[in-house]
Motif scaffolding. Structure first.
Motif, PDB file in Angstrom:
ATOM      1  N   ARG A   1      -2.409  -1.377   4.809  1.00  0.00           N
ATOM      2  CA  ARG A   1      -1.816   0.059   4.952  1.00  0.00           C
ATOM      3  C   ARG A   1      -1.158   0.620   3.804  1.00  0.00           C
ATOM      4  NH1 ARG A   1       1.427   3.261   8.495  1.00  0.00           N
ATOM      5  NH2 ARG A   1       3.194   3.276   7.504  1.00  0.00           N
TER       6      ARG A   1
ATOM      7  N   ILE B   1      -3.577   2.517   1.817  1.00  0.00           N
ATOM      8  CA  ILE B   1      -3.931   3.727   2.434  1.00  0.00           C
ATOM      9  C   ILE B   1      -3.067   4.710   1.879  1.00  0.00           C
ATOM     10  CG2 ILE B   1      -4.123   5.154   4.461  1.00  0.00           C
ATOM     11  CD1 ILE B   1      -6.058   3.024   5.660  1.00  0.00           C
ATOM     12  N   GLY B   2      -1.822   4.476   1.931  1.00  0.00           N
ATOM     13  CA  GLY B   2      -0.530   5.255   1.967  1.00  0.00           C
ATOM     14  C   GLY B   2      -0.832   5.665   0.284  1.00  0.00           C
ATOM     15  N   ARG B   3      -1.052   4.797  -0.737  1.00  0.00           N
ATOM     16  CA  ARG B   3      -1.552   5.228  -2.109  1.00  0.00           C
ATOM     17  C   ARG B   3      -2.984   5.894  -2.335  1.00  0.00           C
ATOM     18  NH1 ARG B   3       3.675   4.664  -3.875  1.00  0.00           N
ATOM     19  NH2 ARG B   3       4.616   2.907  -3.062  1.00  0.00           N
ATOM     20  N   GLN B   4      -3.379   6.297  -1.339  1.00  0.00           N
ATOM     21  CA  GLN B   4      -4.594   6.658  -1.421  1.00  0.00           C
ATOM     22  C   GLN B   4      -5.692   6.010  -2.185  1.00  0.00           C
ATOM     23  OE1 GLN B   4      -5.418  10.297  -0.370  1.00  0.00           O
ATOM     24  NE2 GLN B   4      -3.678   9.444   0.992  1.00  0.00           N
TER      25      GLN B   4
END
Lengths: 387, 392
Positions: free
Chosen positions: B84, B87-90
Motif C-alpha cells: 500500500r 501505491i502511495g509513493r506512485q
C-alpha cells in the motif's frame, strides 16, 4: 500599505461590475461547467449501450444467450441483423457499438463437441463504449462455455461446489480502491472541472492586468500604489482571489459533500488544495503577463497552457506512457500537480507528505510572479497598448 | 464583395492575433497533440506482489503476469501494508495478493482466490492490470482443468476447457489506441474553435478600430449585407479549405492514424461543416465588444464541445437536455460524421443525418449572420443620418 491595497481592491471591484465579461467568466461560466460535467455523467457508468446480434443459428440456446446479454446492465440488444455486413453498416451509422456473431451450426456443434466458434466485433473508435460492451460480450462467451461444462458435470453427479471449483479453480477478488463502482463521474469530473476553473483564472488574470494598459488606466493604477508593483498587484488580484475561492471551494463542497464523491483523505487536503489551485493559477497568469506584457500574447499562452493541461495532467492517458520530453514538460503545468495531489492525498487518502513534491511545485507557481514584478511595473509605466 | 474579401484576406495576414489563430494554432497544435498521444497504448504498468503462498502455483501466476505486455511485476512485498505504501509513493498501481492457502486449495480441488487491489485514479492503468490478471487466471484455469479431466487426446482437452470457442475483434481501431480514438475528433474540433477565435478576434478588432464601436465601417463598400457576409465568409472559407486539407489529410498520415475517408465523402462533409462553423462564428462575433474577450468566451468551450460529441462519454448516455444543447454546435455533427467516414470508412449515405443537420445549420446561421449584420448596418445608418442632421 493595507489601506492602499484595500483602496485598489475597491477600484478593481468597480471595474469588475462595469464589465460584464467578469461576471460571466468568474461566476456564470464556472457554474455552468460544474453543472455540465456532473450531470453529463450522472449515470456513473455507461448503461444500456445499444448492441446488435447476428444470429444465423437461431436455436433455443442461442436465443437464450441473446436474452442473457440483453439482461446485462450495460448492454441493450437493439437489432438483429442477417449478416456481418449489415451489422457493420449499423455500427458505421452509429446505431450500435458492437455485435455478437453466432454462425450456423453453433448449437449442433456444441452438442456434438465440435468446439464451435462465436465472435464478437466491437467498435474501437468510441473507446469507453467499445470496452464496456466488450466486457459484457466476453462474460457471455465465458458463461456460454461454463453452461455446457456445468450440464456435463451435474450429469456425472457432482455437487454445485465441486462444479464451481472445477470450472473456475482460481478466481479473482477484485478490489477497486476508493471507486468500487468505476464511476466515471468521480473519475473525470474531479480533474476536468478544476482544469476548466483554472483555465478561467489563467485567462482572467492577464486580462484584468492587460486591460489596464489597453484602456490607458495603467498609470492611475500604479499611482494608487505609489508605483509599488507588489501592492498594486495584491490589491488588484485580491477581489478576484476571493471570488474564485468561493467558486472553487463551493465546487469542492458540492462534489464531495453533496454528491458524495470519495475523499478518504479528509477535509484538510481538500481545502488546502482548493486554495493553492486558485492562487497558483492566478500567479501563473500574472507571471505569463509579466514575461510577455502584451495582453494578446499572454492570454494566448495561457489558453495554450490551459488546454494542453488536460492532456498532460495524465488523468485520462497516463503520463508514464508518454514520451520522455513530455513527461518532463508535464511538471510545468499546475493541473498536473493538482491531479497528483488529488489522487494521492484526497482520493487514495495518503498523508500529505506522500505528495510533498507536488505541493512544493504548486507553491513555487504561487511565488513565480515575484520574479517579474519589475517587468510588470516597467510595462505599466512605459508601454503603450498594442493590439 | 471582392473589396471586402481582399480587405479581410489582408487582415488575416497582417493582424498578428488572427494569424496566430488562423494559421499557427491549426498548424502546430495538432502536432503537439499527436506527439502526446503517439504511444497509443499503456504498457508495463507496475504492480506489486504479496505472495503469502510461496508455491509453484503462485510463482507460475506471477511469471505469467510479468510476461504479459501490459503488466510489469515491479516489487515483491512482505505484506499488504508495505505494498500500500508503494501505491502511495506512485511506484505501483496495483497489488496482487496470494493468500497462504492458494496452492493448497488448487490441489485440493476447492476454489482458490487471488485478491487484486487496483488504484482507480487512472482507468487505463486499472484496465491494463485487471485484463492481464484475468487473462492469466483463465489460462491457468484451463491447464488445471485439463489435468483433472482425464481426456484421451489433446483435442478432448481443448473441448473440455473451452466447449464454445470465441474470437474478439476490435474493428476500426487496429492499435486499440487512445490517440487513434480521440485525435480525429480533436482535429475537427480544432477547425471550429480556431475559426470562432479568429472570426471573433477580427470582429473585435473591427469594432475597436471603428470610432463609434460598430462592427461595420462607414464606407460605400459596406452598404449591402450580402456583400459583407459573402466577402468575409469567402475569405475564411478559402483559408480553411487549405487548413482542413492539412489537418485531415496530412496530420493523420504523419502519425499513422486510421484514415479511410473517400474524397467524395470528405468534401461532402467538410463543405457544410466549414460553412456552418463560419456563419456560426460570424453570428457569435457580434457579441464581442473587445478583441480579447473572444478568448475568454471560446477557449473553455473546447472541452465541453468535445464531451458533447460523444467521443468520450457515449452519446446514448448523454442526458436528453445536453443532447438538445449539443445540436446547436456544428462540431457535434462534424466530429460524428468525420469519425464515421474517416475512422470507420463509412460513405456519405451513412452520415445522412449529420450532413443534413449541418446544411440546416448553414442555412440558419447564414440567416442569423445576415440579421446581425443588418442590425449593425442600421445602427451605422442611424448614426450617419443622426449626425448628418446635427451638421446642418
Amino acid at each position: 500599505m493595507f489601506s492602499k491595497i484595500i483602496h485598489i481592491a475597491g477600484r478593481e471591484c468597480r471595474q469588475m461590475f462595469s464589465n460584464p465579461i467578469y461576471f460571466f467568466c468568474m461566476i456564470a461560466f464556472p457554474i455552468f461547467v460544474v453543472s455540465f460535467f456532473t450531470t453529463l455523467m450522472d449515470d456513473g457508468q455507461p448503461v444500456e449501450l445499444p448492441i446488435g446480434v447476428v444470429d444465423q443459428d437461431n436455436t433455443g440456446t442461442t436465443r437464450h444467450l441473446t436474452r442473457m446479454l440483453d439482461g446485462f446492465q450495460t448492454s441493450h440488444v437493439v437489432g438483429h441483423y442477417p449478416n456481418v455486413n449489415e451489422a457493420r453498416n449499423a455500427i458505421q451509422r452509429g446505431e450500435i457499438y458492437a455485435f455478437l456473431l453466432i454462425p450456423k451450426g453453433t448449437t449442433a456443434g456444441l452438442m456434438s463437441q465440435k468446439q464451435p466458434k462465436i465472435s464478437f466485433y466491437y467498435n474501437g473508435v468510441v473507446m469507453l463504449a467499445g470496452s464496456t460492451t466488450f466486457k459484457d460480450l466476453k462474460t457471455i462467451s465465458t458463461l456460454g462455455s461454463a453452461a455446457v461444462g456445468k450440464t456435463k458435470l451435474s450429469m456425472l453427479g457432482k455437487t454445485d461446489k465441486e462444479i464451481v471449483a472445477f470450472l473456475q479453480p482460481i478466481t479473482i477478488d477484485l478490489h477497486m480502491i476508493s471507486n468500487p463502482w468505476a464511476n466515471y463521474n468521480v473519475y473525470l469530473s474531479t480533474t476536468m472541472v478544476p482544469g476548466l476553473l483554472m483555465l478561467f483564472i489563467f485567462l482572467i488574470t492577464p486580462y484584468s492586468i492587460g486591460t489596464e494598459l489597453k484602456f490607458g488606466r495603467a498609470k492611475e493604477w500604479m499611482g494608487m500604489a505609489d508605483n509599488h508593483p507588489l501592492i498594486a498587484m495584491l490589491g488588484k488580484l485580491l477581489p478576484q482571489t476571493l471570488i474564485f475561492l468561493i467558486i472553487f471551494l463551493g465546487f469542492e463542497f458540492y462534489i464531495y459533500h453533496v454528491m458524495g464523491f470519495p475523499h478518504p483523505g479528509g477535509v484538510l487536503p481538500i481545502i488546502l488544495l482548493g486554495v493553492l489551485a486558485v492562487v497558483s493559477a492566478q500567479s501563473f497568469g500574472a507571471f505569463a503577463f509579466g514575461l510577455m506584457p502584451s495582453l494578446r500574447m499572454s492570454m494566448s499562452v495561457c489558453s495554450l497552457w490551459a488546454m494542453v493541461s488536460f492532456s498532460v495532467a495524465g488523468a485520462t492517458f497516463p503520463v508514464s506512457a508518454m514520451d520522455a520530453p513530455i513527461q518532463a514538460l508535464s511538471w510545468l503545468f499546475p493541473l498536473r500537480h493538482y491531479y497528483m495531489i488529488y489522487q494521492i492525498n484526497i482520493f487514495n487518502g495518503f498523508p500529505i507528505e506522500y505528495a510533498w513534491i507536488h505541493w512544493v511545485c504548486l507553491l513555487a507557481f504561487a511565488i513565480l510572479p515575484l520574479l517579474v514584478m519589475r517587468n510588470i511595473k516597467r510595462s505599466m509605466l512605459e508601454f503603450e497598448y498594442m493590439p | 464583395m471582392a473589396f471586402i474579401w481582399g480587405k479581410e484576406m489582408k487582415m488575416t495576414v497582417k493582424d498578428e492575433g488572427v494569424l496566430i489563430f488562423f494559421i499557427l494554432v491549426p498548424l502546430l497544435y495538432p502536432l503537439l497533440y499527436s506527439w502526446i498521444y503517439n504511444n497509443e497504448v499503456v504498457r508495463e504498468v507496475p504492480v506489486a506482489v504479496v505472495d503469502n503462498s510461496r508455491s509453484a502455483e503462485s510463482r507460475e501466476f506471477i511469471r505469467k503476469c510479468n510476461a504479459s505486455p501490459d503488466v510489469d511485476i515491479a516489487y515483491y512485498c512482505k505484506n499488504l501494508e508495505e505494498a500500500r505504501e508503494l501505491i502511495g509513493r506512485q511506484r505501483v498501481h496495483g497489488i496482487i495478493n496470494f493468500p497462504s492457502d492458494f496452492a493448497k486449495n488448487i490441489n485440493r480441488g476447492t476454489q482458490a482466490h487471488v485478491a487484486l487491489y487496483c488504484d482507480m485514479s487512472l482507468m487505463l492503468n486499472y484496465k491494463a492490470i485487471y485484463m492481464t490478471v484475468q487473462g492469466v487466471s483463465s489460462r491457468m484455469n484451463s491447464n488445471i482443468q485439463i489435468e483433472k479431466s482425464n481426456g484421451f487426446t489433446d483435442r478432448d482437452d481443448e473441448i473440455t476447457t473451452k466447449p464454445l470457442d470465441f474470437d474478439e475483434v476490435q474493428i476500426f481501431n487496429p492499435t486499440g489506441g487512445y490517440g487513434n480514438a480521440i485525435l480525429p475528433g480533436v482535429l475537427i474540433l480544432i477547425i471550429q474553435q480556431t475559426l470562432l477565435l479568429g472570426i471573433g478576434l477580427a470582429a473585435g478588432t473591427a469594432r475597436e478600430e471603428n470610432r463609434y464601436g460598430y462592427l461595420v465601417p462607414i464606407s460605400r463598400h459596406y452598404n449591402g449585407i450580402f456583400r459583407i457576409v459573402g466577402g468575409k465568409s469567402l475569405c475564411y472559407f478559402m483559408v480553411y479549405c487549405i487548413l482542413s486539407a492539412y489537418l485531415l489529410l496530412v496530420i493523420p498520415r504523419m502519425f499513422g492514424f486510421t484514415i479511410m475517408a473517400s474524397a467524395q465523402a470528405l468534401i461532402g462533409l467538410m463543405v457544410p461543416y466549414l460553412l456552418s462553423c463560419i456563419f456560426f462564428g460570424m453570428t457569435i462575433s457580434c457579441m464581442i465588444r473587445y478583441r480579447e474577450n473572444v478568448m475568454l468566451i471560446v477557449v473553455f468551450t473546447s472541452l465541453i464541445f468535445l464531451f458533447m460529441t460523444g467521443i468520450s462519454w457515449p452519446k446514448n448516455n448523454i442526458p436528453a437536455f445536453w443532447q438538445g444543447v449539443s445540436w446547436i454546435f456544428p462540431s457535434t455533427f462534424g466530429v460524428r460524421g468525420f469519425l464515421t467516414i474517416s475512422s470507420m470508412g463509412g460513405t456519405l449515405n451513412d452520415i445522412k443525418p449529420e450532413y443534413e443537420a449541418l446544411w440546416l445549420q448553414v442555412i440558419i446561421y447564414f440567416l442569423t449572420t445576415c440579421a446581425v449584420y443588418q442590425v449593425h448596418i442600421n445602427r451605422v445608418i442611424d448614426h450617419v443620418t443622426h449626425f448628418g442632421k446635427h451638421d446642418k
